[in-house]
Design a protein around this motif. Structure first.
Motif, PDB file in Angstrom:
ATOM      1  N   UNK A   1       0.818  -1.209   0.000  1.00 36.46           N
ATOM      2  CA  UNK A   1       0.000   0.000   0.000  1.00 36.46           C
ATOM      3  C   UNK A   1       0.854   1.263   0.000  1.00 36.46           C
ATOM      4  N   UNK A   2       2.056   1.197   0.588  1.00 35.04           N
ATOM      5  CA  UNK A   2       2.927   2.372   0.593  1.00 35.04           C
ATOM      6  C   UNK A   2       3.339   2.755  -0.824  1.00 35.04           C
ATOM      7  N   UNK A   3       3.596   1.755  -1.645  1.00 36.87           N
ATOM      8  CA  UNK A   3       3.949   2.017  -3.040  1.00 36.87           C
ATOM      9  C   UNK A   3       2.759   2.611  -3.778  1.00 36.87           C
ATOM     10  N   UNK A   4       1.577   2.041  -3.554  1.00 38.26           N
ATOM     11  CA  UNK A   4       0.363   2.552  -4.204  1.00 38.26           C
ATOM     12  C   UNK A   4       0.119   4.008  -3.810  1.00 38.26           C
ATOM     13  N   UNK A   5       0.314   4.296  -2.527  1.00 36.32           N
ATOM     14  CA  UNK A   5       0.135   5.677  -2.053  1.00 36.32           C
ATOM     15  C   UNK A   5       1.143   6.613  -2.708  1.00 36.32           C
ATOM     16  N   UNK A   6       2.361   6.134  -2.890  1.00 38.01           N
ATOM     17  CA  UNK A   6       3.400   6.951  -3.539  1.00 38.01           C
ATOM     18  C   UNK A   6       3.018   7.264  -4.980  1.00 38.01           C
ATOM     19  N   UNK A   7       2.469   6.278  -5.701  1.00 41.61           N
ATOM     20  CA  UNK A   7       2.021   6.506  -7.070  1.00 41.61           C
ATOM     21  C   UNK A   7       0.906   7.538  -7.104  1.00 41.61           C
ATOM     22  N   UNK A   8      -0.002   7.463  -6.111  1.00 41.59           N
ATOM     23  CA  UNK A   8      -1.112   8.413  -6.037  1.00 41.59           C
ATOM     24  C   UNK A   8      -0.604   9.831  -5.780  1.00 41.59           C
ATOM     25  N   UNK A   9       0.337   9.956  -4.848  1.00 42.79           N
ATOM     26  CA  UNK A   9       0.842  11.285  -4.502  1.00 42.79           C
ATOM     27  C   UNK A   9       1.582  11.928  -5.668  1.00 42.79           C
ATOM     28  N   UNK A  10       2.279  11.126  -6.466  1.00 42.22           N
ATOM     29  CA  UNK A  10       3.033  11.655  -7.601  1.00 42.22           C
ATOM     30  C   UNK A  10       2.196  11.719  -8.879  1.00 42.22           C
ATOM     31  N   UNK A  11       0.891  11.363  -8.763  1.00 42.77           N
ATOM     32  CA  UNK A  11      -0.053  11.427  -9.890  1.00 42.77           C
ATOM     33  C   UNK A  11       0.411  10.584 -11.085  1.00 42.77           C
ATOM     34  N   UNK A  12       0.874   9.407 -10.776  1.00 41.58           N
ATOM     35  CA  UNK A  12       1.276   8.474 -11.831  1.00 41.58           C
ATOM     36  C   UNK A  12       0.062   7.652 -12.239  1.00 41.58           C
ATOM     37  N   UNK A  13      -0.284   7.716 -13.498  1.00 39.55           N
ATOM     38  CA  UNK A  13      -1.411   6.946 -14.027  1.00 39.55           C
ATOM     39  C   UNK A  13      -0.904   5.799 -14.884  1.00 39.55           C
ATOM     40  N   UNK A  14      -1.824   4.929 -15.272  1.00 43.62           N
ATOM     41  CA  UNK A  14      -1.430   3.701 -15.956  1.00 43.62           C
ATOM     42  C   UNK A  14      -0.761   3.986 -17.297  1.00 43.62           C
ATOM     43  N   UNK A  15      -1.158   5.065 -17.973  1.00 45.23           N
ATOM     44  CA  UNK A  15      -0.577   5.365 -19.279  1.00 45.23           C
ATOM     45  C   UNK A  15       0.850   5.897 -19.191  1.00 45.23           C
ATOM     46  N   UNK A  16       1.318   6.197 -17.959  1.00 43.60           N
ATOM     47  CA  UNK A  16       2.678   6.716 -17.794  1.00 43.60           C
ATOM     48  C   UNK A  16       3.672   5.643 -17.350  1.00 43.60           C
ATOM     49  N   UNK A  17       3.215   4.424 -17.108  1.00 42.70           N
ATOM     50  CA  UNK A  17       4.092   3.401 -16.546  1.00 42.70           C
ATOM     51  C   UNK A  17       5.318   3.140 -17.409  1.00 42.70           C
ATOM     52  N   UNK A  18       5.132   3.033 -18.726  1.00 39.76           N
ATOM     53  CA  UNK A  18       6.264   2.679 -19.590  1.00 39.76           C
ATOM     54  C   UNK A  18       7.291   3.804 -19.710  1.00 39.76           C
ATOM     55  N   UNK A  19       6.932   5.021 -19.237  1.00 43.20           N
ATOM     56  CA  UNK A  19       7.860   6.152 -19.343  1.00 43.20           C
ATOM     57  C   UNK A  19       8.637   6.395 -18.056  1.00 43.20           C
ATOM     58  N   UNK A  20       8.442   5.580 -17.043  1.00 44.41           N
ATOM     59  CA  UNK A  20       9.127   5.777 -15.762  1.00 44.41           C
ATOM     60  C   UNK A  20      10.602   5.399 -15.918  1.00 44.41           C
ATOM     61  N   UNK A  21      11.494   6.356 -15.656  1.00 42.16           N
ATOM     62  CA  UNK A  21      12.928   6.075 -15.739  1.00 42.16           C
ATOM     63  C   UNK A  21      13.458   5.630 -14.373  1.00 42.16           C
TER      64      UNK A  21
END
Length: 532
Positions: free
Chosen positions: A16-36
């Motif tokens: 859940x901590x990782x999920x919360x981090x994704x939420x706080x940084x506004x990472x959506x599913x369409x941005x996953x492949x662009x994560x460096x």
């Protein structure tokens, strides 16, 4: 963040901590492949979770790619109207050349599937992604350069700098095969980078293409763009393509300077990686060599202390971090890396003949039977060869400082009986240097009851005590650290270090920053006669 992405992360075994981090940084599913790599480290601090995320994402992207490839190969099956009483009673094939004016209004099923799964912004995007599909493995296997790339990956399990350069060159040559003036869009560069990572899983996408926080490919950064840019410049100089008219004519110097900046950008990702990683060591060595010019330029411009520089790169603080400083020295002076070991027997005799002429030192020389004992005796009495000099002239705020020969010796090779005394001596010397506005420079140190019983040897550089095999090795590393870190010799021992620099490593004196010593000049003449 959508519920679908949260569920996906949970299925991938992330907490859940990782999920919360994704939420706080506004990472959506369409941005996953662009994560460096840097963004991923911010989102997922734990290394194990990051590896799990990469594996799951890579697997999903591979499935999507295979699905896209399968769909793109499906023939556009024509729609046949077979209903009686319909508008097309004659069962004409929709889209035929004979009766195209009466074609059924529905699109071919394969085209609908493609648009549904991979929506594009227009016809150009569809053409780019599906008419110009790249079979990277087939492309590489069709040329000798490409086979070198494949062979390197098979043998080493990763790509080295030469293989990456060959890979970038092969891809760009393929992209420009029909049109030397072709422009590569950010989307196309992103597609090519994905193909590279798909074929070579150990590669970082950020090395090949740079993606900003919005998931948009940044023009001007990444290995692929730089290769394309430099190739265009070559073509332009040869007159194969027309250069872009930007108004006022620029000088050749400014053009070359711009090219240099572009080439630096090619290795900037490696530089950033080194600031946050210390393993695997093979990668550290490769990236360290690639970023030599960038780091050397930063050392010349910045006023950071040795301590700050050592803290900036985690790999330097490893027990074998001194190897990176040796590598920097070798890149600057490739002909001088083994000079001290080669010339030391002659230099050792040269020193001992001048200091061990009478009294206790003469007796000590008679007692020194082994080469190691003679080395220790020479190193710990090297300062006796040179006269005492003023380290600081007296001013209104600073008193004159004329170091003794003992202080000069301790600035060259510090001898203590135990490690506790070593730390105390260093602190005292650091406090003394601060009074004169100086920082603690690199220094060699040996630990043992006397010169005949040296138990441990160190090269002390900033916060790190590098323990090495012999006192001579400690001196060698310390000397190379001065040049790798672009720092000056300690004033107390500057005569000793300058003599070693010129007599052993044959590096000329720089009149702008290195003082002239008549004692060094005289000794150089004597030693040159001995060498010849």
């Amino acid at each position: 963040m959508s519920g679908n992405l949260a569920d996906k992360l949970r299925r991938w075994g992330l907490g859940e901590e990782v999920i919360k981090s994704f939420q706080e940084q506004r990472i959506t599913e369409d941005l996953l492949e662009f994560i460096d790599d840097r963004t991923l480290e911010l989102l997922i601090p734990l290394a194990g979770d990051r590896l799990r995320f990469r594996l799951k994402l890579r697997s999903e992207l591979r499935k999507d790619t295979e699905s896209a490839s399968h769909i793109s190969e499906v023939p556009a099956t024509p729609l046949v109207d077979v209903k009686e009483g319909s508008h097309n009673k004659s069962n004409r094939i929709c889209g035929s050349s004979k009766d195209i004016s009466n074609c059924h209004s529905e699109e071919p099923r394969a085209e609908i599937l493609v648009k549904k799964h991979f929506p594009q912004s227009g016809a150009a995007a569809s053409k780019q992604n599906f008419e110009e599909e790249l079979d990277l493995e087939r492309l590489l296997s069709s040329s000798s350069e490409g086979n070198v790339v494949l062979g390197t990956f098979k043998a080493k399990g990763h790509l080295d700098k030469r293989a990456r350069d060959l890979l970038a060159g092969r891809i760009i040559a393929h992209e420009l095969r029909d049109n030397l003036d072709k422009r590569l869009s950010p989307d196309r560069l992103n597609y090519l980078a994905n193909k590279i990572v798909e074929l070579f899983p150990t590669e970082s996408k950020g090395c090949w293409v740079s993606v900003d926080s919005r998931g948009v490919c940044e023009t001007g950064k990444g290995k692929l763009y730089c290769k394309w840019y430099n190739t265009r410049r070559c073509h332009s100089k040869l007159g194969l393509i027309r250069g872009r008219n930007r108004g006022a004519k620029r000088s050749h110097d400014s053009i070359d300077q711009e090219l240099g900046v572009k080439e630096y950008q090619e290795d900037d990702d490696f530089h950033q990686w080194l600031k946050g990683n210390a393993v695997p060591w093979v990668t550290v060595l490769e990236y360290w060599e690639n970023t030599h010019q960038i780091r050397h330029s930063c050392l010349q411009k910045d006023e950071n202390s040795i301590y700050d520089y050592m803290m900036e790169y985690p790999a330097l603080r490893l027990d074998k971090g001194y190897m990176l400083l040796e590598k920097d020295f070798c890149l600057r002076f490739p002909q001088s890396s083994m000079s001290l070991n080669t010339l030391w027997p002659k230099l050792c005799n040269f020193i001992l003949e001048r200091v061990c002429v009478k009294g206790e030192l003469k007796k000590a020389l008679d007692d020194a039977t082994s080469p190691d004992e003679r080395t220790s005796l020479a190193l710990l009495n090297f300062s006796r060869v040179f006269p005492s000099i003023n380290a600081k002239k007296q001013t209104k705020y600073v008193k004159e400082w004329r170091p003794s020969k003992m202080e000069a010796q301790e600035a060259f090779v510090l001898h203590v009986e135990n490690t506790e005394e070593l730390e105390t001596k260093l602190e005292l010397r650091k406090d003394r240097l601060m009074k004169f506005g100086c920082q603690l420079p690199p220094v060699a140190a040996v630990v043992g009851p006397c010169w005949k019983e040296i138990q441990r040897s160190f090269s002390i550089i900033g916060p790190k005590f590098f323990e090495v095999e012999t006192p001579l090795k400690a001196v060698d590393i310390t000397f190379k650290a001065f040049h790798a870190l672009n720092t000056q010799y300690p004033t107390e021992a500057s005569q000793i270090w300058q003599f070693i620099q010129r007599a052993v490593f044959e590096i000329p004196r720089d009149p702008k920053c290195e003082p002239y010593f008549s004692s060094v000049e005289t000794l150089l003449q004597d030693f040159s006669a001995l060498k010849s």
